[in-house]
Each structure stands twice: as structure tokens, then as C-alpha cells.
Design a protein around this motif. Sequence first.
Motif, PDB file in Angstrom:
ATOM      1  N   SER A 112      15.873 -13.766  41.939  1.00  0.00           N
ATOM      2  CA  SER A 112      15.512 -14.640  43.056  1.00  0.00           C
ATOM      3  C   SER A 112      14.364 -15.542  42.632  1.00  0.00           C
ATOM      4  N   PRO A 113      14.605 -16.842  42.432  1.00  0.00           N
ATOM      5  CA  PRO A 113      13.558 -17.729  41.929  1.00  0.00           C
ATOM      6  C   PRO A 113      12.343 -17.836  42.836  1.00  0.00           C
ATOM      7  N   ARG A 114      12.541 -17.711  44.175  1.00  0.00           N
ATOM      8  CA  ARG A 114      11.403 -17.963  45.052  1.00  0.00           C
ATOM      9  C   ARG A 114      11.315 -17.017  46.248  1.00  0.00           C
ATOM     10  N   ALA A 115      12.304 -16.170  46.470  1.00  0.00           N
ATOM     11  CA  ALA A 115      12.258 -15.250  47.604  1.00  0.00           C
ATOM     12  C   ALA A 115      11.177 -14.196  47.398  1.00  0.00           C
ATOM     13  N   ALA A 154      12.712 -27.715  38.859  1.00  0.00           N
ATOM     14  CA  ALA A 154      13.474 -26.976  37.849  1.00  0.00           C
ATOM     15  C   ALA A 154      12.593 -25.950  37.149  1.00  0.00           C
ATOM     16  N   ALA A 155      11.337 -26.288  36.888  1.00  0.00           N
ATOM     17  CA  ALA A 155      10.416 -25.349  36.252  1.00  0.00           C
ATOM     18  C   ALA A 155      10.139 -24.158  37.160  1.00  0.00           C
ATOM     19  N   LEU A 156      10.047 -24.411  38.475  1.00  0.00           N
ATOM     20  CA  LEU A 156       9.845 -23.317  39.422  1.00  0.00           C
ATOM     21  C   LEU A 156      11.017 -22.345  39.395  1.00  0.00           C
ATOM     22  N   PHE A 157      12.201 -22.861  39.143  1.00  0.00           N
ATOM     23  CA  PHE A 157      13.382 -22.024  39.067  1.00  0.00           C
ATOM     24  C   PHE A 157      13.242 -20.969  37.967  1.00  0.00           C
ATOM     25  N   LEU A 158      12.585 -21.308  36.874  1.00  0.00           N
ATOM     26  CA  LEU A 158      12.443 -20.390  35.743  1.00  0.00           C
ATOM     27  C   LEU A 158      11.154 -19.568  35.793  1.00  0.00           C
ATOM     28  N   ARG A 159      10.228 -19.916  36.644  1.00  0.00           N
ATOM     29  CA  ARG A 159       8.868 -19.348  36.604  1.00  0.00           C
ATOM     30  C   ARG A 159       8.852 -17.829  36.633  1.00  0.00           C
ATOM     31  N   ARG A 160       9.678 -17.205  37.427  1.00  0.00           N
ATOM     32  CA  ARG A 160       9.559 -15.763  37.675  1.00  0.00           C
ATOM     33  C   ARG A 160      10.569 -14.933  36.871  1.00  0.00           C
ATOM     34  N   ARG A 161      11.182 -15.534  35.852  1.00  0.00           N
ATOM     35  CA  ARG A 161      12.226 -14.843  35.121  1.00  0.00           C
ATOM     36  C   ARG A 161      11.721 -13.525  34.513  1.00  0.00           C
ATOM     37  N   TYR A 162      10.510 -13.482  34.003  1.00  0.00           N
ATOM     38  CA  TYR A 162       9.980 -12.248  33.421  1.00  0.00           C
ATOM     39  C   TYR A 162       8.815 -11.693  34.247  1.00  0.00           C
ATOM     40  N   LEU A 163       8.870 -11.932  35.534  1.00  0.00           N
ATOM     41  CA  LEU A 163       7.817 -11.445  36.419  1.00  0.00           C
ATOM     42  C   LEU A 163       7.766  -9.921  36.441  1.00  0.00           C
ATOM     43  N   GLY A 164       8.927  -9.281  36.287  1.00  0.00           N
ATOM     44  CA  GLY A 164       8.957  -7.828  36.290  1.00  0.00           C
ATOM     45  C   GLY A 164       8.379  -7.212  35.035  1.00  0.00           C
ATOM     46  N   ILE A 165       8.133  -8.007  34.017  1.00  0.00           N
ATOM     47  CA  ILE A 165       7.590  -7.506  32.762  1.00  0.00           C
ATOM     48  C   ILE A 165       6.094  -7.753  32.682  1.00  0.00           C
ATOM     49  N   TRP A 166       5.670  -8.970  32.904  1.00  0.00           N
ATOM     50  CA  TRP A 166       4.245  -9.310  32.812  1.00  0.00           C
ATOM     51  C   TRP A 166       3.535  -9.265  34.163  1.00  0.00           C
ATOM     52  N   ALA A 167       4.293  -9.265  35.265  1.00  0.00           N
ATOM     53  CA  ALA A 167       3.723  -9.328  36.623  1.00  0.00           C
ATOM     54  C   ALA A 167       2.936 -10.618  36.829  1.00  0.00           C
ATOM     55  N   VAL A 168       3.284 -11.640  36.079  1.00  0.00           N
ATOM     56  CA  VAL A 168       2.713 -12.969  36.238  1.00  0.00           C
ATOM     57  C   VAL A 168       3.774 -13.954  35.773  1.00  0.00           C
TER      58      VAL A 168
END
Length: 628
Positions: free
Chosen positions: A468-471, A278-292
Amino acid sequence: MATLSNISRRDFLNGAALTIGAAPFTVGACARQNTADIASSETRAAYPPAMTGMRGSHVGSFEVAHQLAWENKSWPRPEAQTDDDYDLIIVGGGISGLAAAYFFQERHGADSRILILDNHDDFGGHAKRNEFSVDGKTLVAYGGSQLIEGPSGYSDNTKKLLSAIGLETDRFYQFYNQDFFSEQGLQERIYFDAEHYGVDKLVKSIIPNIGSTDSAEIIGTAIDQFPMSAASRDSLKALFLKPQDYLAGETIEDKKKLMRSISYEKFLQDHAGLTEEAALFLRRRYLGIWAVGWDSLSAMEGMRLGMPGTYVLGFLETYSDGEEEPSVFRFPDGNAGIARMLVRSLLPGSAPGDTMEDSAMARFDYGKLDEEGAPLRLRLSATAVDVRNTSDTSVDVVYVKNGASHRVRGKYAVMACYAKMTPFLCSQMPRAQREAIEYSEKTPLVYVNVALRNWRAFKQAGVSRLYSPRAFYHSIRLNYPITMGDYAYASSPDEPTIALMQYAPITPGQGLSMKEQSRLGRQKLYQMPFDEFERNVVSQLTGAFGAYGFNADEDIAGITVNRWPHGYAYEYNELEDDPSFGWSNGPHIAGRAPIGRIAMANSDSEASSYVDAAIDAADRAINELLLG
């Protein structure tokens, strides 16, 4: 950590849009389509925005710099000057370098002689314009810096510059159709890919849930459709529908201290009871902002950005001091629109027109950028390799173009390039300043623009954007609905448009810091060929939209990959940096100190990756030179 107003702009940038079994589709096929649709390869080479394939940090733009920094290579220093004297030499033709030219002319004189050098074949830096011609229609999108975010809060001099080049922010409310997607029945959805979840599936988006009008029933029904274990679905339901004070019994100060010292992902697992899945599902929610991902950002940052489970702890820390401006301040090509208006203002003969509207489709004459005898010259594909004070009255710059070294002289110089290159370029830089610059680490990322012959599959699926949580691509969306002057957005699903996709080369879940992930990601990007990005474009679009009629061979007209191994300027991360670091305090202050008649600009020098920071840096650098 950066100031609250700084990160609120991160939040706002992402608030309106995530930046984001395959049919056979080859690199060769794509190239043939692009050649037929856009123009001959010779024409495209003469007009960089229309070039497709690997752009951003493209072949020919980085090799000289890498030889200098990685191999300690040197180039002969011509005994004689190979050009005239200039009042100012600017290294870097991005928005900061162009703004420096504007401010210098304003304060030193309109007839000032200025030379701008840039290592790319196009101006604008990360403010990159991508053009496609599909079935007779011109499509435009951004390939990097995209948004004029929160312009009411910009500095007076930045506002003055934007106004002087003809940019009126209020006009964007007319250009940007904020209701387009809702009127089309399109919304954000979550894409679960078969590789990681065993099935390709689109589900209604439920995140972030703060301010959501969705009922508990709607949220619960959506989570029930997630292709996850029952335990993971149950933990997400508890987080979204029955949040509680997960730090009950602690004082407010202790809660704040803890939230700043652990990652949001750790908070979710150790305190909110989420499973790892479930945590992995949320991990990349703001990836486009922080790039991490959230494994490397604090739980307090999660609260500031409205992530679930953080608003029930008995205190609130946000980035908003009041009502935020909507994210409508966009040119069709993002902040390349600003760069183009700056160049047209600085070099009036380079493009026709003088308004925002006509700038959208104005075709620049690149042969006019570097004309002999002109007071201002913009020289592309020219990489500086040595910048030094030669006396109390001059600066010499050696640069490489077409394999040959050249030497020019100016009264002043502004380094508006990548900050971590300046120690290699400026041999007179003090050691302490070098060490200060070394502290930062740009974050790598990739913007991919896919020209589509139609967007019927998006319409059929009811999708405007995907998380996309993991793609491979963490986000995908239809281009922003902007109509400006002669540039018209695709109002019908039968018309061509652009799909925006984003990739960040993170290495999460291994205990690596944000900086370590950035270094590894940079190496990864330089090793990834175009066809790897293309394969994932085809695979992901087919997985998400194949059931709705998408066919890669028929629907994809062209692909441009904007690769930025040196992407976002480093912004301080309270989980890893001194919490006192921010815009006004941190190593970047020492790193941007002038060296004689050489001043430092670019967003790196402001520890901020936003367009106003780049302009503010130029303003400061010119003042340092002219006012001492």
C-alpha cells in the motif's frame, strides 16, 4: 554503514514477503468475539500469548521505566535482600537474555543459580507469540521478530545453541510450503486507497522489477491502471521500461560518492525524472525493513536492495556474495519459537515435549517459570530500576514488581534490555559510555494480527499480499503457509487464518532524519489508542477486499496490535551516519563495554536487529564476565 552481509539479510527478509468505506465494527464487538472464542479473561491473563488488544509494549510494561527515565523517579532501596543470592542476574527476558542464561549454564555449570527479570508479562521480548482460537481452531502468528534469516552464516556458537535446544534449520523446508500461494493462484498486488488516490483499486505488483519475468507489455499495462496523473505514469514507465545511465559523464567513483550522499527519492526526482507523485508511490517499498522511507535512505541503498533505476549506472553494489537461502526458516509464531524452545530447555517443567514439531502447540505453564528453589527463575512483570557493583565480587539489582521494590544480589549481571535504559539503571556508567549509547535510536513499528474466519476474499481477489503506497498499513499479507507438528495451516479459503498488517509511524518528506522520525513516531505510538488501529484495519481490509466479499463484522474474529515504540535496534544509515560505522565499528562498541561485573547484551549492542545478533551479544557478554 553496516557490512554488506548485514543488509543482505534485511533484503532477504523482505524478499519473500512484504511485512506488510468501512462496515461498522466496534472495539466492544471485537472484545466480545475474542472473549467467546478464546477463553475467559481470567484464563487469557494467565496465558499471555492468547491475550488480544494492545500488546507488545502493553499497559503495565513501560510505566516504571518511563517514570525512571522521564521523571527521574526513584524507588526505595530495601536494606535487606528480598531474595536469595544468584550467580547471575539477567535484566531482560528476550532472546538475548535467555541465550545469556544458556551460555552461562554451559560455561559456569548447569546448577548455576540464575534470575531473569523482564518488565513484560510474557517472555521473548520482540519475539512475541500471538494466539487466537477461531471457531474451534487455534491460530498462531508472530507479533515481532519473525525470521531465522540466513542461518548458514550464523556464528558457530549461535548454531551450537540452536542445535542444543533442538532446532534443526533444514526441517523448515518440510514445514514451509513455498508453492502454496502460487498453487492457489495468489500473488502480490498493489492497493491504491480511495483516501489518497480517489478510488480503491488493486493492481498487479511490478516492484521491484530486478529479476522480474514480467514482459514490458505486462508492466506497461499495470502502470496504465495506476490512478495517477499521465505524467506520473509516463515517468514510471520510463524508469521501469527504458532505464538509462542517469549519471552519464561522471566517473564511477563520483557516481558512488553521489549515490551515498543523496536519498534514493532525490535520485529518482532529480536524476531519473520521476514526478513527486511517482516517487511517493515507491517511498514505502522497504518500510517494513528499515521502518523509514526512501526519503531517508541513500540511493546506494536503493541499488543494494534492487530498486528500479539503479542497475544501469555502469557499476553494481549488492549485498549478495552468492546464492541466498530462502526465507523458509520460520516457526508459526516467528522467533517466539526460538524463545519458547530456549525456555523449555532452561526450565524443563515449563512445557511438554522436546522437538521442534511439538513446540509449535506446546502450552507453557507460566506458574512454572519462577518457582522457589529452582536453579533458574524467570520473573515476569518485574522492572529493574537500579543495577550496581557493590563490591569486587557482587552486583545488586533493585526491581519493581506490583508497585513494590525488591533487591537481589548476584555475582554477575547481564543487561539484556533496551540499551538506552542502561544509563538510567547503571549509575556507575562512565559519561563517555553514556554518550555512546545515546547515539542510537530504536525505530518504532507495529505488527497487527487480524484473525479471520475465512480468507475467501483474498482467494477471490487473487491476493497473497499487498503493498500500500499511502494507506495507513503499508503492507498486508496472509500468514505464512507453515504446518508444523499438530499446527496445520489453513489449506482451504473456508478455514480461519490470520492476516498480518504492518504500520510504521514515519514523518516523511519534511527533511527529518531517520532518528528524528523515530523519536516523533515513538511519541505518536504512545498516544494512539487501540481503536485507531482497529478502525484502520477495518477500513483498509474493506477498501481492498470489500468488492470481493469481505465483511468486517462477519469475517474478523479478533485483533492483536503489537506496538513497539522501541522496535528495531538502530542500524547505521550511511546517508546520516559515518560511512565507516558498521557491526565492528561505531558508538555501539563503546556503549557495550562492561562495567565491573556488569556486561551488556541485546541486539542494540551489536547494532543489528536480527536474532543471531541477539544471541551473539549474549555469547560475548558471558565471555566478558567469565573470561575477563
